[in-house]
Scaffold this active site. Structure first.
Site, PDB file in Angstrom:
ATOM      1  N   SER A  27      -3.823  32.616  42.619  1.00 38.96           N
ATOM      2  CA  SER A  27      -4.075  32.067  43.948  1.00 38.96           C
ATOM      3  C   SER A  27      -3.694  33.065  45.054  1.00 38.96           C
ATOM      4  O   SER A  27      -4.523  33.472  45.865  1.00 38.96           O
ATOM      5  CB  SER A  27      -3.300  30.754  44.077  1.00 38.96           C
ATOM      6  N   SER A  51      -5.242  39.457  30.110  1.00 42.52           N
ATOM      7  CA  SER A  51      -5.308  38.530  31.236  1.00 42.52           C
ATOM      8  C   SER A  51      -6.754  38.145  31.551  1.00 42.52           C
ATOM      9  O   SER A  51      -7.644  38.995  31.602  1.00 42.52           O
ATOM     10  CB  SER A  51      -4.674  39.179  32.464  1.00 42.52           C
ATOM     11  N   SER A  53      -7.712  37.090  34.350  1.00 43.50           N
ATOM     12  CA  SER A  53      -8.027  37.449  35.729  1.00 43.50           C
ATOM     13  C   SER A  53      -8.547  38.883  35.868  1.00 43.50           C
ATOM     14  O   SER A  53      -9.139  39.228  36.891  1.00 43.50           O
ATOM     15  CB  SER A  53      -6.770  37.325  36.611  1.00 43.50           C
ATOM     16  N   LYS A  85       7.738  32.876  35.615  1.00 44.43           N
ATOM     17  CA  LYS A  85       7.520  34.003  34.698  1.00 44.43           C
ATOM     18  C   LYS A  85       8.038  35.319  35.265  1.00 44.43           C
ATOM     19  O   LYS A  85       8.050  36.342  34.569  1.00 44.43           O
ATOM     20  CB  LYS A  85       6.021  34.169  34.434  1.00 44.43           C
ATOM     21  N   HIS A 108       7.600  34.348  47.828  1.00 44.64           N
ATOM     22  CA  HIS A 108       8.487  33.183  47.792  1.00 44.64           C
ATOM     23  C   HIS A 108       9.849  33.699  47.324  1.00 44.64           C
ATOM     24  O   HIS A 108       9.911  34.610  46.490  1.00 44.64           O
ATOM     25  CB  HIS A 108       7.917  32.135  46.824  1.00 44.64           C
ATOM     26  N   GLY A 134      -3.350  30.222  48.491  1.00 39.93           N
ATOM     27  CA  GLY A 134      -3.986  31.528  48.401  1.00 39.93           C
ATOM     28  C   GLY A 134      -5.474  31.509  48.716  1.00 39.93           C
ATOM     29  O   GLY A 134      -5.997  32.431  49.345  1.00 39.93           O
ATOM     30  N   GLU A 227      -9.142   4.064  51.225  1.00 40.37           N
ATOM     31  CA  GLU A 227      -8.152   3.775  52.250  1.00 40.37           C
ATOM     32  C   GLU A 227      -6.918   4.677  52.134  1.00 40.37           C
ATOM     33  O   GLU A 227      -6.426   5.186  53.132  1.00 40.37           O
ATOM     34  CB  GLU A 227      -7.736   2.297  52.146  1.00 40.37           C
ATOM     35  N   GLU A 231      -8.985   8.939  53.032  1.00 43.70           N
ATOM     36  CA  GLU A 231      -8.769   8.968  54.479  1.00 43.70           C
ATOM     37  C   GLU A 231      -7.545   9.806  54.879  1.00 43.70           C
ATOM     38  O   GLU A 231      -7.394  10.192  56.035  1.00 43.70           O
ATOM     39  CB  GLU A 231      -8.614   7.534  55.015  1.00 43.70           C
TER      40      GLU A 231
HETATM   41  P1  NAD Z   1      -0.862  31.689  40.119  1.00 43.24           P
HETATM   42  O1  NAD Z   1      -0.346  30.792  39.065  1.00 43.24           O
HETATM   43  O2  NAD Z   1      -2.059  31.291  40.868  1.00 43.24           O
HETATM   44  O3  NAD Z   1      -1.206  33.139  39.543  1.00 43.24           O
HETATM   45  C1  NAD Z   1      -0.778  33.603  38.361  1.00 43.24           C
HETATM   46  C2  NAD Z   1      -1.308  35.009  38.122  1.00 43.24           C
HETATM   47  O4  NAD Z   1      -0.299  35.734  37.436  1.00 43.24           O
HETATM   48  C3  NAD Z   1      -2.554  35.030  37.281  1.00 43.24           C
HETATM   49  O5  NAD Z   1      -3.435  36.021  37.751  1.00 43.24           O
HETATM   50  C4  NAD Z   1      -2.033  35.454  35.915  1.00 43.24           C
HETATM   51  O6  NAD Z   1      -2.967  36.168  35.214  1.00 43.24           O
HETATM   52  C5  NAD Z   1      -0.867  36.344  36.312  1.00 43.24           C
HETATM   53  N1  NAD Z   1       0.131  36.419  35.275  1.00 43.24           N
HETATM   54  C6  NAD Z   1       0.656  35.400  34.554  1.00 43.24           C
HETATM   55  N2  NAD Z   1       1.552  35.883  33.683  1.00 43.24           N
HETATM   56  C7  NAD Z   1       1.592  37.215  33.873  1.00 43.24           C
HETATM   57  C8  NAD Z   1       2.306  38.277  33.263  1.00 43.24           C
HETATM   58  N3  NAD Z   1       3.155  38.045  32.255  1.00 43.24           N
HETATM   59  N4  NAD Z   1       2.100  39.543  33.725  1.00 43.24           N
HETATM   60  C9  NAD Z   1       1.234  39.793  34.708  1.00 43.24           C
HETATM   61  N5  NAD Z   1       0.495  38.827  35.311  1.00 43.24           N
HETATM   62  C10 NAD Z   1       0.698  37.569  34.888  1.00 43.24           C
HETATM   63  O7  NAD Z   1       0.377  32.053  41.075  1.00 43.24           O
HETATM   64  P2  NAD Z   1       0.476  31.714  42.637  1.00 43.24           P
HETATM   65  O8  NAD Z   1       0.433  30.250  42.835  1.00 43.24           O
HETATM   66  O9  NAD Z   1      -0.449  32.625  43.370  1.00 43.24           O
HETATM   67  O10 NAD Z   1       1.995  32.151  42.924  1.00 43.24           O
HETATM   68  C11 NAD Z   1       2.369  33.506  43.044  1.00 43.24           C
HETATM   69  C12 NAD Z   1       3.560  33.603  43.985  1.00 43.24           C
HETATM   70  O11 NAD Z   1       3.146  33.235  45.292  1.00 43.24           O
HETATM   71  C13 NAD Z   1       4.723  32.684  43.643  1.00 43.24           C
HETATM   72  O12 NAD Z   1       5.903  33.350  43.972  1.00 43.24           O
HETATM   73  C14 NAD Z   1       4.502  31.498  44.549  1.00 43.24           C
HETATM   74  O13 NAD Z   1       5.688  30.783  44.840  1.00 43.24           O
HETATM   75  C15 NAD Z   1       3.990  32.206  45.779  1.00 43.24           C
HETATM   76  N6  NAD Z   1       3.211  31.356  46.683  1.00 43.24           N
HETATM   77  C16 NAD Z   1       2.115  30.716  46.206  1.00 43.24           C
HETATM   78  C17 NAD Z   1       1.327  29.970  47.059  1.00 43.24           C
HETATM   79  C18 NAD Z   1       0.035  29.383  46.561  1.00 43.24           C
HETATM   80  O14 NAD Z   1      -0.856  29.254  47.374  1.00 43.24           O
HETATM   81  N7  NAD Z   1      -0.156  29.063  45.298  1.00 43.24           N
HETATM   82  C19 NAD Z   1       1.676  29.857  48.417  1.00 43.24           C
HETATM   83  C20 NAD Z   1       2.799  30.559  48.905  1.00 43.24           C
HETATM   84  C21 NAD Z   1       3.550  31.320  48.006  1.00 43.24           C
HETATM   85 MG    MG Z   2       6.418  26.525  46.927  1.00 46.20          MG
HETATM   86 MG    MG Z   3      -8.557   2.348  58.391  1.00 47.32          MG
END
Ligand code: NAD
Ligand code: MG
Ligand code: MG
Ligand code: MG
Ligand code: MG
Ligand code: MG
Length: 331
Positions: A27, A51, A53, A85, A108, A134, A227, A231
């Site tokens: 994300s 991976s 991705s 992780k 984070h 993201g 509802e 909404e």
């Molecule tokens: P995610 O779960 O969407 O992404 C995981 C990614 O990490 C994937 O591309 C996966 O292939 C890769 N991955 C998994 N294991 C791996 C490994 N062992 N080695 C290398 N790559 C690996 O993660 P996310 O939600 O984008 O969160 C990432 C960080 O961003 C976190 O610290 C989260 O707290 C922070 N954050 C996320 C959001 C959000 O929108 N989701 C918002 C603000 C902050």
């Molecule tokens: Mg959070």
């Molecule tokens: Mg109403």
């Protein structure tokens, strides 16, 4: 009011000629990698063997390597793999390859604040945390906007880490919307509190409680879904655009009167006291410890709960109703 930083405050030259390793392409990872690349920054995506991705990143023309190689080449290593992780990947592939004098970055503060990652003294450590998912960080950027970001410095080895963080925030578009300085502690604690008490835990339980009350009283589940869940977005959009007053302007006076007399009967003193306890458990590390142990135990509670939630009637009815909303299918 706190000071906000915008694009004109950024020292963009701090990113020029630098290589940024984006570790993870989920994300946040895809959004940071693509936005930085479009801003003219050299980006390498670091992913683990096999991976799923990697193909997506290559299709976008990004360079993909394993985590170790990406880190070894990087001036800034941004860690965007799932929080639970990060400690293992950090120990195995990031720490042994971190260049002295480079920067280690996060979106984070969890792992730094709760000591799951302890960086060496000879690197900068900063956070740029977009206050949005993201996929919006990417979409809003391509539309010319940005998602506001928090930035924080945990360790300032080179003496300009906050400026480096602000330049990074500009690269992902965040400085178009505003960047607020915070600390790893405050970001971590407020983020965990917000998602638990309000945004995710609070909202889903509120929606289900309303839905269950109507359905148990004999109202049609479809009506209860519209509802209580459908909404919700429409109401929240109004608050997002113009605060509570704009929402209340738009709703009927009957709805506004009901809002005033009933809201405090739902969020009672008991609920507010519970929120204080929840915050205390975040601050004293109990929540972090439980989540770390849950992961070490292979997530027994997390997985069971996910299954139970998927079987709730609101999810079954909602799936059916949303299948008729063609504009939702395009996403
Ligand atoms: P995610 O779960 O969407 O992404 C995981 C990614 O990490 C994937 O591309 C996966 O292939 C890769 N991955 C998994 N294991 C791996 C490994 N062992 N080695 C290398 N790559 C690996 O993660 P996310 O939600 O984008 O969160 C990432 C960080 O961003 C976190 O610290 C989260 O707290 C922070 N954050 C996320 C959001 C959000 O929108 N989701 C918002 C603000 C902050
Ligand atoms: Mg959070
Ligand atoms: Mg109403
Ligand atoms: Mg998720
Ligand atoms: Mg959050
Ligand atoms: Mg009104």
């Amino acid at each position: 009011m706190s000071k906000m930083y915008y694009e004109q405050d950024a020292r963009w030259e701090l990113l020029q000629g630098k290589t940024v390793a984006i570790i993870g392409y989920g994300s946040q990872g895809h959004a940071h990698a693509l936005n930085l690349r479009d801003s003219g920054v050299k980006v390498i995506v670091g992913l683990h063997e096999g991976s799923k991705s990697a193909g997506k990143a290559r299709e976008e023309g990004l360079t993909v390597t394993d985590v170790a190689q990406a880190v070894a080449q990087a001036d800034i290593t941004m860690v965007l793999i799932p929080d639970e992780k990060q400690a293992k990947v950090y120990a195995e592939s990031i720490a042994p390859n971190l260049k002295p004098g480079s920067a280690l970055a996060f979106a984070h503060g969890f792992n730094i604040h709760f000591n799951q990652i302890v960086p060496p003294a000879n690197v900068d450590v900063f956070m740029v945390a977009p206050k949005g998912p993201g996929h919006l960080v990417r979409r809003v950027f391509t539309e010319g906007g940005g998602v506001p970001c928090l930035m924080a410095v945990y360790q300032d080895f080179n003496g300009n880490t906050q400026d480096l963080a602000l330049a990074y925030a500009k690269g992902i578009g965040g400085a178009r919307a505003g960047v607020l300085v915070t600390t790893f502690k405050d970001e971590t604690e407020s983020d965990l509190f917000g998602e638990q008490a309000v945004l995710c835990g609070g909202v889903t339980e509120l929606i289900k409680a309303g839905f269950d009350t109507l359905v148990e009283a004999g109202y049609e589940p479809e009506l209860a879904y519209f509802e209580c869940l459908h909404e919700m977005k429409l109401i929240v959009d109004l608050m997002y655009e113009g605060g509570m007053a704009a929402m209340r302007y738009s709703i009927s006076d009957t709805a506004e009167y009901g809002d005033y007399v009933t809201g405090r009967r739902i969020i009672t003193d008991e609920t507010r006291n519970e929120m204080k306890k929840i915050l205390a458990e975040i601050q004293d590390g109990s929540f972090a410890r439980n989540w770390i142990l849950e992961n070490q135990a292979n997530r027994p509670m997390f997985n069971a709960k996910r299954r139970q939630e998927a079987a709730h009637k609101i999810e079954i009815v909602g799936k059916e109703l949303r299948s008729m909303m063609s504009w939702l299918q395009k996403k």
